[in-house]
Design a protein around this motif. Structure first.
Motif, short mmCIF file in Angstrom:
data_model
loop_
_atom_site.label_atom_id
_atom_site.label_comp_id
_atom_site.label_asym_id
_atom_site.label_seq_id
_atom_site.Cartn_x
_atom_site.Cartn_y
_atom_site.Cartn_z
N GLY B 112 0.82 -1.21 0.00
CA GLY B 112 0.00 0.00 0.00
C GLY B 112 0.84 1.25 0.00
N LYS B 113 0.25 2.34 0.45
CA LYS B 113 0.90 3.64 0.31
C LYS B 113 1.56 4.14 1.58
N ASP B 117 7.32 6.62 1.32
CA ASP B 117 8.50 7.49 1.47
C ASP B 117 9.76 6.69 1.80
N GLU B 118 9.56 5.53 2.39
CA GLU B 118 10.71 4.72 2.80
C GLU B 118 11.28 3.90 1.65
N ALA B 119 10.50 3.77 0.58
CA ALA B 119 10.89 2.85 -0.49
C ALA B 119 12.24 3.17 -1.16
N PRO B 120 12.51 4.45 -1.48
CA PRO B 120 13.74 4.72 -2.24
C PRO B 120 15.00 4.14 -1.62
N MET B 150 3.25 -0.22 -3.26
CA MET B 150 4.08 -1.37 -2.90
C MET B 150 3.29 -2.65 -3.04
N PRO B 151 3.95 -3.79 -3.28
CA PRO B 151 5.38 -3.97 -3.54
C PRO B 151 5.71 -3.90 -5.04
N SER B 152 4.91 -3.16 -5.80
CA SER B 152 5.18 -3.05 -7.22
C SER B 152 6.18 -1.92 -7.47
N CYS B 153 7.03 -2.10 -8.45
CA CYS B 153 8.13 -1.17 -8.65
C CYS B 153 8.52 -1.08 -10.12
#
Lengths: 162, 162
Positions: B112-113, B117-120, B150-153
């Motif tokens: 989810g959303k 912000d932590e993803a990068p 997430m978890p799509s990228c």
């Protein structure tokens, strides 16, 4: 095969990063090495805690300290380092020596005595992994490693009695 | 199973170590994040170089750029991230978008959303791995990653023409 290489390469990068980063700080040489070892050991500690939690989630509880150490030497070692410990010795007073004749994280380095001085930095993380695992099984310990001929390695575990 | 967890845990520790280390340095926040990303990307780069060398040592050579990108999406992705890229798009002018709907290193985070912000920081290392692999196949590139859910990228690869 892929995953182990992925892990090994990342491990090497991490060791070299931690050392490089400390080199740029001011301070005495011996002190820096101690800081690096401690950083790597700390990372290993937290990884060891996580791994043992996954690995033992369906296991029955352990009989005693020796039972835990046997589990570490067999199941845990195979899970983490892909082989069993070759030899386990104890003085039956809380000190254990685990000998691995072909330690995974040393097999990438040349065998023999040439790079012996380099060995400790590649063992700090693993010492932490073992200490973290034992810690989550209720055993406080001090774990150190010693190499006299690569890629063979002895881990000494000293259980801290309260 | 063991190895992938070993890698994932070490990856998490490394990210958190690099960020913690930069936090203790003086400097502006944005600048620090950029430094962390660059350190992690650099580690990934060297790992990617090593991995691709192993993986292609018995492969025939590649026909063209698209052939290389297909190899990255299938064989390399499976080798490193244990699944294939779900979708590959290109403008046929050196820009490629690789979409992975369930990216390994994001599956440990909540979907989810919430933690977008932590993803990068969890993608910098992987961007480096891809760039390192391409570099050893003779392609200079800029690799960035983008997450919208997430978890799509999505990884964007822009080949740098000389």
């Amino acid at each position: 095969m892929a995953d182990e290489v992925l892990f090994e390469f990342l491990h090497m990068e991490m060791v070299s990063h931690v050392y490089k980063e400390q080199q740029s700080n001011k301070g005495e040489m011996d002190n820096k090495v101690a800081i690096c070892i401690s950083i790597l050991e700390g990372m290993g500690f937290r990884v060891g805690q996580g791994l043992i939690e996954r690995l033992t989630k369906d296991s029955p509880s352990f009989k005693d300290e020796l039972d835990i150490m046997k589990f570490i030497c067999k199941d845990f070692w195979t899970y983490v380092f892909r082989r069993q410990v070759d030899n386990l010795r104890t003085n039956h007073q809380g000190t254990y020596v685990l000998q691995d004749n072909k330690f995974t994280l040393l097999t990438q380095l040349s065998s023999g005595k040439q790079y012996l001085d380099e060995a400790p930095k590649y063992l700090a993380y693993s010492c932490g992994v073992v200490r973290g695992a034992l810690s989550n099984l209720g055993l406080d310990s001090v774990v150190t490693a010693e190499v006299s001929l690569m890629p063979s390695c002895k881990f000494q575990v000293v259980i801290q009695k309260l």
